[in-house]
Design an enzyme around this catalytic site. Structure first.
Site, PDB file in Angstrom:
ATOM      1  N   CYS A  85       3.770  29.544  -3.757  1.00  0.00           N
ATOM      2  CA  CYS A  85       2.679  30.460  -3.373  1.00  0.00           C
ATOM      3  C   CYS A  85       1.617  29.788  -2.497  1.00  0.00           C
ATOM      4  O   CYS A  85       1.164  30.375  -1.508  1.00  0.00           O
ATOM      5  CB  CYS A  85       2.046  31.067  -4.616  1.00  0.00           C
ATOM      6  N   SER A 110      -2.807  33.657 -12.434  1.00  0.00           N
ATOM      7  CA  SER A 110      -1.586  34.471 -12.348  1.00  0.00           C
ATOM      8  C   SER A 110      -0.424  33.665 -11.774  1.00  0.00           C
ATOM      9  O   SER A 110       0.737  34.001 -12.000  1.00  0.00           O
ATOM     10  CB  SER A 110      -1.819  35.726 -11.498  1.00  0.00           C
ATOM     11  N   HIS A 118      -4.877  32.961  -4.689  1.00  0.00           N
ATOM     12  CA  HIS A 118      -5.185  31.544  -4.468  1.00  0.00           C
ATOM     13  C   HIS A 118      -6.072  31.390  -3.231  1.00  0.00           C
ATOM     14  O   HIS A 118      -5.950  32.158  -2.262  1.00  0.00           O
ATOM     15  CB  HIS A 118      -3.905  30.750  -4.193  1.00  0.00           C
TER      16      HIS A 118
HETATM   17  N1  LIG Z   1       3.202  33.784 -10.421  1.00  0.00           N
HETATM   18  C1  LIG Z   1       3.198  33.359  -9.159  1.00  0.00           C
HETATM   19  O1  LIG Z   1       2.183  33.435  -8.414  1.00  0.00           O
HETATM   20  C2  LIG Z   1       4.419  32.755  -8.567  1.00  0.00           C
HETATM   21  C3  LIG Z   1       4.418  32.485  -7.214  1.00  0.00           C
HETATM   22  C4  LIG Z   1       5.547  31.927  -6.633  1.00  0.00           C
HETATM   23  C5  LIG Z   1       6.639  31.677  -7.420  1.00  0.00           C
HETATM   24  N2  LIG Z   1       6.609  31.940  -8.752  1.00  0.00           N
HETATM   25  C6  LIG Z   1       7.832  31.675  -9.535  1.00  0.00           C
HETATM   26  O2  LIG Z   1       8.411  32.917  -9.920  1.00  0.00           O
HETATM   27  C7  LIG Z   1       9.088  32.773 -11.159  1.00  0.00           C
HETATM   28  C8  LIG Z   1       8.571  33.813 -12.143  1.00  0.00           C
HETATM   29  O3  LIG Z   1       7.195  33.591 -12.379  1.00  0.00           O
HETATM   30  P1  LIG Z   1       6.276  34.583 -13.253  1.00  0.00           P
HETATM   31  O4  LIG Z   1       4.901  34.135 -12.978  1.00  0.00           O
HETATM   32  O5  LIG Z   1       6.652  36.011 -13.024  1.00  0.00           O
HETATM   33  O6  LIG Z   1       6.740  34.186 -14.773  1.00  0.00           O
HETATM   34  P2  LIG Z   1       6.527  34.994 -16.135  1.00  0.00           P
HETATM   35  O7  LIG Z   1       5.396  35.960 -16.022  1.00  0.00           O
HETATM   36  O8  LIG Z   1       6.468  33.951 -17.198  1.00  0.00           O
HETATM   37  O9  LIG Z   1       7.893  35.860 -16.319  1.00  0.00           O
HETATM   38  C9  LIG Z   1       9.152  35.265 -16.472  1.00  0.00           C
HETATM   39  C10 LIG Z   1      10.227  36.347 -16.632  1.00  0.00           C
HETATM   40  O10 LIG Z   1      11.503  35.707 -16.522  1.00  0.00           O
HETATM   41  C11 LIG Z   1      12.351  36.108 -17.581  1.00  0.00           C
HETATM   42  N3  LIG Z   1      13.259  34.984 -17.870  1.00  0.00           N
HETATM   43  C12 LIG Z   1      12.939  33.731 -18.201  1.00  0.00           C
HETATM   44  N4  LIG Z   1      14.049  32.972 -18.351  1.00  0.00           N
HETATM   45  C13 LIG Z   1      15.102  33.774 -18.112  1.00  0.00           C
HETATM   46  C14 LIG Z   1      16.515  33.588 -18.121  1.00  0.00           C
HETATM   47  N5  LIG Z   1      17.059  32.407 -18.391  1.00  0.00           N
HETATM   48  N6  LIG Z   1      17.296  34.662 -17.781  1.00  0.00           N
HETATM   49  C15 LIG Z   1      16.742  35.850 -17.491  1.00  0.00           C
HETATM   50  N7  LIG Z   1      15.408  36.077 -17.471  1.00  0.00           N
HETATM   51  C16 LIG Z   1      14.604  35.062 -17.784  1.00  0.00           C
HETATM   52  C17 LIG Z   1      11.410  36.448 -18.729  1.00  0.00           C
HETATM   53  O11 LIG Z   1      12.121  37.309 -19.584  1.00  0.00           O
HETATM   54  P3  LIG Z   1      11.504  38.031 -20.894  1.00  0.00           P
HETATM   55  O12 LIG Z   1      10.518  39.042 -20.347  1.00  0.00           O
HETATM   56  O13 LIG Z   1      12.654  38.701 -21.550  1.00  0.00           O
HETATM   57  O14 LIG Z   1      10.852  36.954 -21.690  1.00  0.00           O
HETATM   58  C18 LIG Z   1      10.235  37.079 -17.963  1.00  0.00           C
HETATM   59  O15 LIG Z   1      10.478  38.460 -17.743  1.00  0.00           O
HETATM   60  C19 LIG Z   1       8.878  31.316 -11.577  1.00  0.00           C
HETATM   61  O16 LIG Z   1       9.976  30.566 -11.141  1.00  0.00           O
HETATM   62  C20 LIG Z   1       7.631  30.920 -10.833  1.00  0.00           C
HETATM   63  O17 LIG Z   1       7.548  29.533 -10.607  1.00  0.00           O
HETATM   64  C21 LIG Z   1       5.548  32.501  -9.347  1.00  0.00           C
END
Ligand SMILES: NC(=O)c1ccc[n+]([C@@H]2O[C@H](COP(=O)([O-])OP(=O)(O)OC[C@H]3O[C@@H](n4cnc5c(N)ncnc54)[C@H](OP(=O)(O)O)[C@@H]3O)[C@@H](O)[C@H]2O)c1
Length: 340
Positions: free
Chosen positions: A129, A159, A245
């Protein structure tokens, strides 16, 4: 118009916004399924999304795109399921860090390096991000004057660490306002409410003393801009802001670039909005940037301490341009380029 079968893996902070933005942008969708760790129906803006558990390549057969927004690492969704999905013809667009530097995988910001998508092997990575938000104004300036070195200090919203991190800031703030004891912090390495935390990620093995987030900014910038000579040094800091950010960028160029010329270029750069009038207290803020497609840029000024130096300040929605929006733009660009 052709319609596409779309699935997503993960329905947390990023996954939820992917659903919202697919609908908001009228993505040509025939079907939308979400995969996560348990079966259920999630309601997003009053509309149901069916959530299933993916078990292997067969779960992805028949889907055109899979947006991965699960957890990272060896047991994470991308490592366990990503290439399996790609093997049955589904194009994976991965939000995590696991494959960004993999030579098989394009790392793409569609406004900057769409041509990288031509080499895709059904697997494309979305940048970190902070990288995406910084590069939105920087790529146009790089074209004009050639970036030599970037010094970057980030002010990153909670977030960016997912749904549990948003709850942690809210719970700590609520406890403080009610005069209750501060709950134990679980997501961040220190209390985040009314504090700043100078650690995002773990200590890098390649660059001791730096965090994984700080290392990502440099290596992803070089891959996306296609220039291995660009030097980047950064300090990444988590601040008690719910979303978007911000980054202070101090940039040294090979050729001279005045603030006036930079402002003119940025005012015509797709994906960038200039907010730059210090006398009128006009500058980017995370609150203003939230819910906007563009990265907001301002405080554009000469850095008198180096030759050809410019300083600027950028705020961008880390869940949109820093994740969900960029991922969807990749899919849209692939359709536009006839790659899908
Ligand atoms: N947040 C940001 O600004 C941002 C920006 C760029 C990249 N990212 C990346 O995007 C990804 C998601 O981030 P997030 O912030 O959305 O995380 P989050 O809010 O913690 O959500 C994670 C989701 O992934 C699911 N999950 C986890 N492990 C899994 C598996 N092995 N198989 C299937 N589903 C699985 C969880 O399932 P359950 O709901 O069933 O628990 C949940 O729905 C991460 O890799 C993060 O580094 C995030």
């Amino acid at each position: 118009m052709k319609k596409y079968n779309v699935c997503m893996v993960g329905i947390g902070a990023v996954g939820t916004e992917i659903v919202r933005l697919l609908r908001k942008r009228n993505f040509p969708m025939a079907k939308l399924t979400a995969f996560a760790r348990s079966e259920r129906t999630e309601m997003i803006d009053g509309l149901p999304v069916e959530v299933k558990v993916a078990t292997g390549p067969e779960s992805f057969r028949g889907y055109d795109f899979a947006f991965f927004a699960g957890t990272e690492g060896a047991k994470g969704a991308s490592k366990t399921l990503g290439w399996e999905a790609a093997s049955v013809g589904c194009t994976v667009i991965d939000n995590g860090d696991d494959f960004r530097m993999d030579p098989r995988v394009p790392l793409c910001i569609p406004e900057i390096n769409p041509e990288a998508l031509r080499a895709n092997q059904n697997f494309v990575s979305n940048p970190n991000c902070s990288t995406a938000i910084a590069l939105m104004p920087l790529y146009a300036l790089h074209k004009e004057a050639g970036i030599k070195r970037i010094v970057c200090c980030t002010y990153q919203a909670v977030s960016g660490a997912g749904a549990a991190a948003i709850r942690e800031l809210a719970d700590e703030t609520r406890a403080w306002a009610a005069g209750e004891p501060m709950p134990e912090h679980k997501v961040f390495p220190a209390q985040i409410a009314f504090n700043v935390v100078a650690q995002i990620g773990s200590e890098s093995k390649d660059m001791p003393g730096y965090t994984s987030e700080e290392v990502k900014l440099g290596r992803e910038t070089r891959k996306i801009l296609g220039d291995d000579s660009i030097q980047v040094v950064s300090t990444c800091v988590r601040v008690p802001v719910f979303n978007s950010h911000s980054e202070a960028l101090h940039v040294e160029f090979h050729r001279p670039l005045s603030p006036e010329r930079a402002r003119e270029i940025l005012s015509h750069t797709p994906g960038v909005k200039v907010l730059d009038d210090l006398a009128a207290s006009e500058f980017p803020t995370p609150i203003a940037a939230t819910g906007h497609y563009d990265a907001f840029v301002g405080r554009i000024r000469k850095d008198p301490t180096v030759e050809n130096g410019l300083s600027l300040f950028v705020s961008g929605d880390n869940i949109w341009k820093g994740a969900a929006q960029n991922a969807i733009q990749i899919a849209e660009k692939m359709i536009e380029m006839g790659l899908k």
